[in-house]
Design an enzyme around this catalytic site. Structure first.
Site, PDB file in Angstrom:
ATOM      1  N   GLN A  78       4.690   9.261   7.397  1.00 59.38           N
ATOM      2  CA  GLN A  78       3.597  10.049   6.421  1.00 59.38           C
ATOM      3  C   GLN A  78       3.863  11.522   6.767  1.00 59.38           C
ATOM      4  O   GLN A  78       3.776  12.257   5.570  1.00 59.38           O
ATOM      5  CB  GLN A  78       2.201   9.748   7.204  1.00 59.38           C
ATOM      6  CG  GLN A  78       1.724   8.476   6.774  1.00 59.38           C
ATOM      7  CD  GLN A  78       0.613   8.112   7.386  1.00 59.38           C
ATOM      8  OE1 GLN A  78      -0.033   9.147   8.080  1.00 59.38           O
ATOM      9  NE2 GLN A  78      -0.153   6.866   7.175  1.00 59.38           N
ATOM     10  N   ASP A  81       2.071  -0.720  12.366  1.00 59.02           N
ATOM     11  CA  ASP A  81       0.876  -1.285  11.732  1.00 59.02           C
ATOM     12  C   ASP A  81       0.495  -2.974  11.950  1.00 59.02           C
ATOM     13  O   ASP A  81      -0.560  -3.423  11.802  1.00 59.02           O
ATOM     14  CB  ASP A  81       0.912  -1.350  10.168  1.00 59.02           C
ATOM     15  CG  ASP A  81       0.666   0.203   9.844  1.00 59.02           C
ATOM     16  OD1 ASP A  81      -0.049   1.029  10.701  1.00 59.02           O
ATOM     17  OD2 ASP A  81       1.074   0.631   8.984  1.00 59.02           O
ATOM     18  N   GLY A  88      -5.412   7.520   5.767  1.00 60.32           N
ATOM     19  CA  GLY A  88      -4.768   8.429   6.407  1.00 60.32           C
ATOM     20  C   GLY A  88      -3.473   8.849   5.474  1.00 60.32           C
ATOM     21  O   GLY A  88      -3.110   9.713   5.413  1.00 60.32           O
ATOM     22  N   LYS A  90       0.881  -1.136   0.038  1.00 62.79           N
ATOM     23  CA  LYS A  90       0.108   0.114  -0.103  1.00 62.79           C
ATOM     24  C   LYS A  90       0.818   1.154  -0.045  1.00 62.79           C
ATOM     25  O   LYS A  90       0.529   2.268  -0.819  1.00 62.79           O
ATOM     26  CB  LYS A  90      -1.107   0.064   1.145  1.00 62.79           C
ATOM     27  CG  LYS A  90      -2.314  -0.311   1.076  1.00 62.79           C
ATOM     28  CD  LYS A  90      -3.438   0.030   2.001  1.00 62.79           C
ATOM     29  CE  LYS A  90      -2.923   0.237   3.474  1.00 62.79           C
ATOM     30  NZ  LYS A  90      -3.711   0.761   4.138  1.00 62.79           N
ATOM     31  N   SER A  91       1.770   1.152   0.897  1.00 66.91           N
ATOM     32  CA  SER A  91       2.716   2.408   0.968  1.00 66.91           C
ATOM     33  C   SER A  91       3.307   2.830  -0.536  1.00 66.91           C
ATOM     34  O   SER A  91       3.223   4.034  -0.895  1.00 66.91           O
ATOM     35  CB  SER A  91       3.852   2.191   2.271  1.00 66.91           C
ATOM     36  OG  SER A  91       2.968   2.350   3.336  1.00 66.91           O
ATOM     37  N   ARG A 128      -7.287  -4.001  10.109  1.00 70.04           N
ATOM     38  CA  ARG A 128      -6.315  -4.949  10.947  1.00 70.04           C
ATOM     39  C   ARG A 128      -6.945  -5.552  12.003  1.00 70.04           C
ATOM     40  O   ARG A 128      -6.483  -6.606  12.195  1.00 70.04           O
ATOM     41  CB  ARG A 128      -5.315  -4.152  11.218  1.00 70.04           C
ATOM     42  CG  ARG A 128      -4.258  -3.320   9.808  1.00 70.04           C
ATOM     43  CD  ARG A 128      -3.029  -2.915   9.962  1.00 70.04           C
ATOM     44  NE  ARG A 128      -2.506  -2.118   9.176  1.00 70.04           N
ATOM     45  CZ  ARG A 128      -2.101  -2.580   8.104  1.00 70.04           C
ATOM     46  NH1 ARG A 128      -2.022  -3.902   7.782  1.00 70.04           N
ATOM     47  NH2 ARG A 128      -1.680  -1.696   7.106  1.00 70.04           N
ATOM     48  N   LYS A 163      -5.199   5.457  15.350  1.00 70.51           N
ATOM     49  CA  LYS A 163      -5.337   4.633  14.138  1.00 70.51           C
ATOM     50  C   LYS A 163      -6.476   4.741  13.770  1.00 70.51           C
ATOM     51  O   LYS A 163      -7.397   5.491  14.172  1.00 70.51           O
ATOM     52  CB  LYS A 163      -4.537   3.415  14.167  1.00 70.51           C
ATOM     53  CG  LYS A 163      -2.950   3.352  14.434  1.00 70.51           C
ATOM     54  CD  LYS A 163      -2.354   3.722  12.874  1.00 70.51           C
ATOM     55  CE  LYS A 163      -0.805   3.730  13.053  1.00 70.51           C
ATOM     56  NZ  LYS A 163      -0.203   4.109  11.609  1.00 70.51           N
ATOM     57  N   ARG A 194       2.797   6.104  -3.222  1.00 75.46           N
ATOM     58  CA  ARG A 194       3.750   6.723  -3.953  1.00 75.46           C
ATOM     59  C   ARG A 194       3.842   6.647  -5.469  1.00 75.46           C
ATOM     60  O   ARG A 194       4.198   7.489  -6.143  1.00 75.46           O
ATOM     61  CB  ARG A 194       5.011   6.705  -3.200  1.00 75.46           C
ATOM     62  CG  ARG A 194       4.723   7.112  -1.806  1.00 75.46           C
ATOM     63  CD  ARG A 194       5.837   6.262  -0.723  1.00 75.46           C
ATOM     64  NE  ARG A 194       5.907   6.901   0.730  1.00 75.46           N
ATOM     65  CZ  ARG A 194       5.011   6.786   1.585  1.00 75.46           C
ATOM     66  NH1 ARG A 194       4.056   5.854   1.274  1.00 75.46           N
ATOM     67  NH2 ARG A 194       5.164   7.331   2.697  1.00 75.46           N
ATOM     68  N   ARG A 224      -9.257  11.001  12.809  1.00 76.03           N
ATOM     69  CA  ARG A 224      -7.813  11.028  12.931  1.00 76.03           C
ATOM     70  C   ARG A 224      -7.144  12.275  12.876  1.00 76.03           C
ATOM     71  O   ARG A 224      -7.500  13.148  12.147  1.00 76.03           O
ATOM     72  CB  ARG A 224      -7.304   9.815  12.070  1.00 76.03           C
ATOM     73  CG  ARG A 224      -7.917   8.458  12.020  1.00 76.03           C
ATOM     74  CD  ARG A 224      -7.119   7.598  10.975  1.00 76.03           C
ATOM     75  NE  ARG A 224      -5.811   7.364  11.275  1.00 76.03           N
ATOM     76  CZ  ARG A 224      -4.878   6.711  10.325  1.00 76.03           C
ATOM     77  NH1 ARG A 224      -5.575   6.240   9.244  1.00 76.03           N
ATOM     78  NH2 ARG A 224      -3.685   6.581  10.827  1.00 76.03           N
TER      79      ARG A 224
END
Length: 441
Positions: free
Chosen positions: A175, A321, A100, A27-28, A397, A348, A32, A128
């Site tokens: 982040q 996470d 987020g 995902k990260s 999660r 979170k 990007r 958040r």
């Protein structure tokens, strides 16, 4: 696994897990890859992009600001961008869903462009905190209005030219760091970000891949603005956070032997696997290699007896996470697992410390909740008592963690709502089914 009502699921033992599977793209890295491709001049190709809802939110936002993003029949994506500084004024609010990462990174991107964007999200995301990015972005000249408590909805009005700054971060956050680097892309001169402790470096790796002038000097990362990014062919590795659920499942269910192919093993993302190995897990990183600037391997995980460990606060940065599923592993270990330094888990998608403490107690685990961590007393490998219904609290999660716990419990564990899993691992249940079916074959 059966569904007695829409989105409610029950999970119970179905034997060992065996076979080779893939997990969604990281995902990260996916966030990007879309953003940087949309800022490059020309067409980029992305393979292995995450198919979860969070990354879809990033893609929708970049489309709204002028990028052309399309998925081909082979599953790969093409992204056409017009360069840094080319973002267009969005016609409507940018809906970030539950993401987020999308919100904070895009706030940074918009902050140094001459546009005005409103950010909204679902009920979970709207709780958040956003001041951690809003405050430093105001220092470069952006006008940012947040709702009460520094939350969404928020309005970001970018400034051109933005003011190059040296940002000394108070709290380690990939982040926040990435948001400031993104703002620096269209800021004349050099933007510097100084970290109090190292965080995951996906932004730095990918910015370098796309041709940005970026360097690290100890705790400082510097990027030269008014950058010209070049289109790339990006291959996104499997998400180690998604793989974590399958790794723990294989570790706790007797007779299991699972290989998860093409998983990212960035050093700042393998904290969960280091912790599991310290607990006695049988995990091997096979066929290590590099894809698009990121280290990758095939993870082979076999059932093993686990033991409790004391995890120091500094472990949090590399596995924040993954703590929900780590707590599930701890519930099956011999002895006690103690954790501290996890206050970030309270802000979170849910208060993950409270959610895990409540859920573990409901399925027969002795657990103590502290201000910034949990103490979990394990079963020594025996099945948990199970039973009852777990509130996922709109948190993917939490939902997946208790689903895994149900695979080695005396009574089935019900999850009130598995729909949040769509944000990160839409094929979660199908992937589990495939491993369980192979084991039964």
């Amino acid at each position: 696994m059966t569904a007695s009502a829409a989105l409610r699921r029950t999970f119970a033992p179905r034997g060992s897990l065996r076979g080779t599977v893939r997990v969604p793209g990281d995902k990260s890295i996916s966030h990007r890859a879309i953003m940087f491709s949309a800022l490059a001049v020309g067409e980029s190709r992305i393979e292995g992009l995450s198919d979860g809802g969070d990354v879809a939110s990033t893609a929708a936002a970049m489309r709204a600001m002028g990028a052309r993003i399309e998925r081909g029949p082979d599953g790969a994506w093409t992204v056409s961008g017009a360069g840094v500084g080319s973002l267009l004024q969005p016609e409507a609010a940018l809906d970030m869903g539950n993401s987020g990462t999308s919100t904070r990174l895009l706030m940074g991107l918009v902050a140094s462009h001459p546009i005005r964007a409103t950010f909204v999200g679902d009920a979970s995301l709207s709780r958040r905190p956003m001041n951690r990015v809003a405050v430093p972005l105001r220092r470069i000249g952006a006008r940012i209005e947040t709702s009460e408590g520094g939350r969404l909805p928020a309005i970001v009005e970018g400034i051109v030219p933005a003011l190059p700054q040296s940002h000394r971060m108070e709290v380690a956050s990939a982040q926040v760091k990435s948001a400031l680097l993104l703002a620096g892309l269209n800021t004349p001169g050099v933007t510097e970000v100084i970290e109090p402790a190292p965080t995951r470096d996906h932004s730095e790796r990918m910015l370098s891949l796309f041709g940005a002038e970026i360097e690290r000097d100890g705790p400082a990362i510097r990027i030269r603005g008014e950058a010209e990014l070049r289109p790339q062919h990006v291959i996104v590795p499997g998400d180690p956070s998604a793989a974590a659920f399958l790794a723990v499942a294989a570790s706790i269910v007797p007779g299991s032997d699972v290989t998860i192919a093409d998983v990212g093993i960035n050093p700042r993302r393998t904290g969960l696997y280091d912790a599991l190995k310290a607990m006695g897990a049988d995990i091997a990183f096979e066929n290590p290699r590099e894809l698009s600037g990121e280290p990758v391997a095939d993870l082979r995980v076999r059932h093993a007896a686990l033991r409790g460990v004391d995890l120091p606060p500094e472990a949090a940065a590399d596995m924040i996470d993954e703590f929900p599923i780590l707590f599930v592993a701890a519930a099956f270990a011999e002895g006690t697992t103690r954790t501290t330094g996890l206050a970030e888990l309270r802000v979170k998608e849910s208060d993950r410390l409270a959610a895990m403490a409540e859920g573990l107690a409901a399925i027969g685990v002795r657990v103590e909740e502290g201000e910034d961590g949990l103490v979990v007393h394990g079963s020594g490998g025996e099945p948990l008592s199970g039973g009852g219904e777990i509130s996922a609290r709109l948190d993917h999660r939490i939902a997946m963690s208790f689903a895994i716990a149900g695979l080695h419990a005396r009574k089935a564990i019900a999850i009130d709502d598995m729909s949040p899993v769509e944000t990160s691992f839409p094929a979660f249940e199908a992937t589990l089914d495939s491993l369980l079916e192979k084991a039964a074959a």
